[in-house]
Design a protein around this motif. Structure first.
Motif, PDB file in Angstrom:
ATOM      1  N   PHE A  42       0.864  -1.187   0.000  1.00  0.00           N
ATOM      2  CA  PHE A  42       0.000   0.000   0.000  1.00  0.00           C
ATOM      3  C   PHE A  42       0.894   1.229   0.000  1.00  0.00           C
ATOM      4  CE2 PHE A  42      -2.988   2.934   2.343  1.00  0.00           C
ATOM      5  CZ  PHE A  42      -3.895   3.042   1.297  1.00  0.00           C
ATOM      6  N   SER A  44       0.095   4.567  -0.692  1.00  0.00           N
ATOM      7  CA  SER A  44      -0.469   5.908  -0.551  1.00  0.00           C
ATOM      8  C   SER A  44      -0.273   6.464   0.851  1.00  0.00           C
ATOM      9  CB  SER A  44      -1.963   5.901  -0.911  1.00  0.00           C
ATOM     10  OG  SER A  44      -2.502   7.199  -0.809  1.00  0.00           O
ATOM     11  N   PHE A  47      -2.997   9.077   1.735  1.00  0.00           N
ATOM     12  CA  PHE A  47      -4.271   8.555   2.230  1.00  0.00           C
ATOM     13  C   PHE A  47      -4.158   8.184   3.704  1.00  0.00           C
ATOM     14  CE2 PHE A  47      -7.568   5.352   2.891  1.00  0.00           C
ATOM     15  CZ  PHE A  47      -8.664   5.958   2.295  1.00  0.00           C
ATOM     16  N   SER A 284       1.303   7.668  -7.755  1.00  0.00           N
ATOM     17  CA  SER A 284       0.444   7.271  -8.862  1.00  0.00           C
ATOM     18  C   SER A 284       0.944   7.866 -10.168  1.00  0.00           C
ATOM     19  CB  SER A 284      -0.998   7.725  -8.617  1.00  0.00           C
ATOM     20  OG  SER A 284      -1.526   7.111  -7.463  1.00  0.00           O
ATOM     21  N   GLU A 290      -4.625  10.004  -6.506  1.00  0.00           N
ATOM     22  CA  GLU A 290      -3.993   9.149  -5.499  1.00  0.00           C
ATOM     23  C   GLU A 290      -5.038   8.446  -4.642  1.00  0.00           C
ATOM     24  OE1 GLU A 290      -0.774   7.497  -3.315  1.00  0.00           O
ATOM     25  OE2 GLU A 290      -0.857   8.521  -5.241  1.00  0.00           O
ATOM     26  N   ASN A 293      -6.778   5.520  -6.450  1.00  0.00           N
ATOM     27  CA  ASN A 293      -5.935   4.322  -6.418  1.00  0.00           C
ATOM     28  C   ASN A 293      -5.939   3.673  -5.035  1.00  0.00           C
ATOM     29  OD1 ASN A 293      -5.245   4.604  -9.078  1.00  0.00           O
ATOM     30  ND2 ASN A 293      -3.280   5.587  -8.693  1.00  0.00           N
ATOM     31  N   ALA A 294      -5.927   4.515  -3.981  1.00  0.00           N
ATOM     32  CA  ALA A 294      -5.924   3.975  -2.612  1.00  0.00           C
ATOM     33  C   ALA A 294      -7.215   3.221  -2.321  1.00  0.00           C
ATOM     34  CB  ALA A 294      -5.736   5.117  -1.611  1.00  0.00           C
TER      35      ALA A 294
END
Length: 400
Positions: A42, A44, A47, A284, A290, A293-294
């Motif tokens: 992961f 991000s 996020f 990204s 972003e 995508n998260a």
């Protein structure tokens, strides 16, 4: 009652931030895809930071509203009515920890500062701009710390993050031309030597180095570079917070609210805009959002939800225990609690994730924490001397 409150504060700081550290390290390793055939990381950090800052701002607001004085205006509760706050809180901080004001950073590392001098620029607008500046530093710093975990082990990260005194001194000198006592340079030398020993005797490879063939020395260099950027930005955060507490009469909870609020707004803007690929900051590619995508990653890797919630919630609640400790027991007590907490964090990481530390690495960690302990001991002596002086002055006044 005070002993019980201190015990609850220590328990809160330890439990919340130890769980926070476990979740942070878990977020840095791959998660299994729902197909059960592959694993992915992961990436991000924006996020993750947004989730924590959002919950932290909510918890700070709830704390302020619940603990605030009845009849106070909203601007006063939020720390924007500077004139009335200066009159109402004229001596409160001096009673707290033997100095005239106190500050704390977003991650619980405490520093003390001198009494505020209300300059012409001490306006709510100027204060909000300072908060925005601090939030920008934090928003930029977090992705570098997260990215460093791909190249260095978590115990190395904890040890490096324990050495904030070095970048804080550097950025205070560069940005505000402040000087420091001679013992602080001794502490910096011990910390630097300890980090060098720890890195020199290390032989464990982090997750990224073992999975895609990164060379150990090259990968460690990248990781240390990312960590240095993170620490320098953290130093800018701490030095700017010092400046805010010198200039304005605000509480730690008010600073916690505004900084986390601005962090949420900044990271949300960066995460939702279709920006091009920016190394570390916006991983990204192809002008993608972003956050999109998260969220897509979370849907295909549901096992990330538990450590993400644990990281955000424990970080938000942990900050409340930090500020409660600071308010009732002072920055010295908080420094000692956070110092021992970081040592337990490193030990917990070794136990939970089976890191292998050599005898030389344990010695390097001991040198680092020894240097930080010297700083805490000197600070304790200074605060004790100030309290003795204050008692003598009070005795003289009574005798008159």
């Amino acid at each position: 009652m005070s002993v019980l409150r201190l015990g609850l504060c220590v328990l809160g700081v330890y439990s919340m931030f130890l769980l926070w550290a476990v979740a942070q390290e878990r977020l840095s390793v791959p998660f299994q895809h729902i197909d059960g055939q592959s694993t992915h990381k992961f990436k991000s950090a924006l996020f993750i930071g947004t989730c924590q800052s959002f919950l932290s701002s909510l918890s700070a607001l709830a704390y302020i509203l619940i603990r605030g004085k009845s009849g106070s205006s909203l601007s006063s509760l939020l720390g924007l009515d500077l004139a009335s706050m200066s009159q109402a809180n004229g001596s409160s901080n001096s009673k707290t920890n033997g100095s005239s004001s106190t500050k704390v950073s977003i991650n619980g590392h405490a520093h003390s500062s001198k009494a505020p001098s209300h300059a012409p620029s001490s306006t709510p607008k100027a204060l909000l701009l300072r908060y925005l500046q601090i939030s920008a530093f934090i928003t930029l710093a977090a992705p570098f710390g997260f990215a460093a975990l791909s190249y260095i082990t978590y115990p190395t990260m904890v040890l490096g993050k324990s050495c904030k005194l070095v970048p804080v001194m550097l950025m205070n000198f560069v940005m505000y031309r402040r000087r420091f006592a001679p013992h602080k340079y001794v502490v910096v030398a011990m910390v630097t030597a300890g980090i060098s020993v720890f890195m020199g005797f290390g032989n464990e490879k982090p997750s990224k180095a073992s999975s895609n063939g990164e060379q150990g020395s090259h990968g460690q260099l990248i990781g240390i570079s990312y960590l240095l950027v993170n620490l320098i930005l953290d130093g800018a955060v701490n030095s700017t917070q010092d400046e805010v507490f010198v200039r304005y009469k605000v509480t730690g909870q008010q600073m916690m609210l505004w900084i986390n609020l601005f962090c949420t707004l900044l990271s949300t803007a960066l995460g939702t805009l279709p920006l091009p690929h920016i190394p570390v900051i916006h991983p990204s590619s192809g002008l993608q959002s972003e956050f999109a995508n998260a969220i897509g990653f979370i849907r295909t890797h549901p096992s990330v939800v538990v450590p993400l919630v644990q990281f955000s919630l424990t970080g938000a609640l942990g900050q409340l225990f930090v500020f409660e400790t600071l308010q009732h027991f002072g920055s010295l007590t908080l420094v000692m609690i956070t110092l021992t907490r970081k040592m337990f964090t490193m030990v917990l990481s070794v136990v939970v994730y089976d890191h292998k530390l050599t005898l030389g690495q344990w010695a390097g960690a001991g040198i680092v924490f020894g240097g930080i302990s010297v700083e805490a001991w000197v600070k304790r002596r200074e605060i004790h001397a100030k309290r003795v002086l204050q008692e003598k002055e009070k005795a003289k006044i009574k005798s008159l």
